[in-house]
Scaffold this active site. Structure first.
Site, PDB file in Angstrom:
ATOM      1  N   LYS A 124     -18.770  -5.832  -2.949  1.00 41.09           N
ATOM      2  CA  LYS A 124     -18.526  -7.296  -1.880  1.00 41.09           C
ATOM      3  C   LYS A 124     -19.508  -7.093  -0.346  1.00 41.09           C
ATOM      4  O   LYS A 124     -20.263  -8.468  -0.105  1.00 41.09           O
ATOM      5  CB  LYS A 124     -16.987  -7.089  -1.265  1.00 41.09           C
ATOM      6  CG  LYS A 124     -16.221  -7.068  -2.710  1.00 41.09           C
ATOM      7  CD  LYS A 124     -14.952  -7.506  -1.342  1.00 41.09           C
ATOM      8  CE  LYS A 124     -13.737  -6.930  -2.826  1.00 41.09           C
ATOM      9  NZ  LYS A 124     -12.177  -6.772  -2.289  1.00 41.09           N
TER      10      LYS A 124
ATOM     11  N   ALA B 293     -14.342  -4.299   1.724  1.00 38.31           N
ATOM     12  CA  ALA B 293     -12.921  -3.566   1.888  1.00 38.31           C
ATOM     13  C   ALA B 293     -12.595  -4.147   0.544  1.00 38.31           C
ATOM     14  O   ALA B 293     -12.082  -5.372   0.126  1.00 38.31           O
ATOM     15  CB  ALA B 293     -11.892  -3.852   2.764  1.00 38.31           C
ATOM     16  N   ASP B 294     -11.682  -2.692   0.167  1.00 43.63           N
ATOM     17  CA  ASP B 294     -10.997  -3.113  -1.265  1.00 43.63           C
ATOM     18  C   ASP B 294      -9.819  -2.076  -1.479  1.00 43.63           C
ATOM     19  O   ASP B 294      -9.801  -1.075  -0.738  1.00 43.63           O
ATOM     20  CB  ASP B 294     -11.892  -2.872  -2.586  1.00 43.63           C
ATOM     21  CG  ASP B 294     -11.407  -3.589  -3.562  1.00 43.63           C
ATOM     22  OD1 ASP B 294     -10.319  -3.208  -4.316  1.00 43.63           O
ATOM     23  OD2 ASP B 294     -11.412  -4.921  -3.790  1.00 43.63           O
ATOM     24  N   GLN B 295      -8.851  -2.222  -1.731  1.00 42.35           N
ATOM     25  CA  GLN B 295      -7.037  -1.066  -1.799  1.00 42.35           C
ATOM     26  C   GLN B 295      -7.040  -1.259  -3.297  1.00 42.35           C
ATOM     27  O   GLN B 295      -7.608  -1.909  -4.717  1.00 42.35           O
ATOM     28  CB  GLN B 295      -6.368  -1.501  -1.393  1.00 42.35           C
ATOM     29  CG  GLN B 295      -4.878  -0.992  -0.947  1.00 42.35           C
ATOM     30  CD  GLN B 295      -4.253  -1.510  -0.237  1.00 42.35           C
ATOM     31  OE1 GLN B 295      -3.816  -2.793  -0.891  1.00 42.35           O
ATOM     32  NE2 GLN B 295      -3.821  -0.604   0.264  1.00 42.35           N
TER      33      GLN B 295
END
Length: 201
Positions: A60, A76-78
C-alpha cells in the site's frame, strides 16, 4: 517542523481517527491495491501471518508513493492468526462473522499490526507489532445477539470486534498494546515521525 506531509494509504476510519486523536496532521488516500489478489498469492506461497501483514502494508505504501511522489506515505495492515496458523479475514457477511466468532471462542489468537512508510517509492521505515488475545467461551446466543447488534461496527474488523467498544466483552485476557489491536503500532510510528521532524521532539 518538516514540510513533508504524512499521507495514510488507506480509507480506514479507525486508523485515521487514531492518528488525528494523537495530534498527527494526516490525509487519507486509497492506495488502489488489489489486496485480495495479493493476499491470496502470498498465502499460496506459505507466508506467515506476521510477514503477510508487513507485505500488505508495504504494498500500500509503495504503490501510493510511486503514484503521487512527494510526502511520507504510511501503509498499514493487520492479520489475525490462530495458534494452528489459521488466518481470518474481515467477515463478508453476518453469517461469516458468527462462524469466525465460534472459531475464536475459548481460544487464543494473535493480531499482527504492521506499518510501513515509503518515500519516493521506496520503503524507508517499518514496524510490526503483535498482541495476544484470549477469547472467553462464548455461547451461541451471545454470538448471534452480538453480531446482530454490532454488525455495522464490526463488518470491517478482522476478528469481528472493536476492542474500544462492546468487543471488550469477548475477552478474558489481552497482552499487548490497544493501539496494535486497533490496527496500528502507533507509539513506534510517533517515534519515527519525531525523528523525521513531522512531530516536535
Amino acid at each position: 517542523m518538516n514540510d513533508a506531509r504524512l499521507i495514510l494509504a488507506s480509507k480506514s476510519k479507525a486508523r485515521l481517527a487514531m492518528l488525528t486523536a494523537a495530534g498527527v496532521a494526516v490525509e487519507a488516500i486509497a492506495p488502489n491495491v488489489d489486496e485480495d489478489a495479493l493476499k491470496d498469492g502470498l498465502k499460496s506461497e506459505g507466508i506467515t501471518a506476521r510477514n503477510l501483514a508487513d507485505a500488505l502494508a508495504e504494498a500500500k505504501a509503495v504503490r501510493l508513493s510511486q503514484r503521487i511522489g512527494a510526502g511520507l506515505i504510511l501503509g498499514a495492515d493487520q492479520v489475525l492468526a490462530l495458534d494452528d496458523g489459521t488466518m481470518l479475514d474481515k467477515p463478508a457477511d453476518p453469517a461469516e462473522a458468527i462462524a469466525h466468532l465460534k472459531l475464536l471462542s475459548g481460544r487464543k489468537h494473535k493480531l499482527f499490526s504492521a506499518a510501513v512508510i515509503a518515500e519516493q517509492g521506496i520503503a524507508v521505515w517499518r514496524h510490526i507489532d503483535v498482541a495476544t488475545l484470549s477469547v472467553r467461551m462464548l455461547s451461541d446466543s451471545f454470538i448471534e445477539q452480538y453480531v446482530e447488534s454490532e454488525w455495522d461496527n464490526i463488518r470491517y474488523c478482522v476478528g469481528c470486534y472493536e476492542i474500544e467498544g462492546r468487543g471488550a466483552q469477548l475477552f478474558s485476557a489481552i497482552a499487548g498494546s490497544q493501539f496494535t489491536i486497533m490496527g496500528l503500532p502507533l507509539l513506534h510510528l510517533l517515534d519515527y515521525l519525531r525523528i523525521r521532524s513531522i512531530l516536535p521532539s
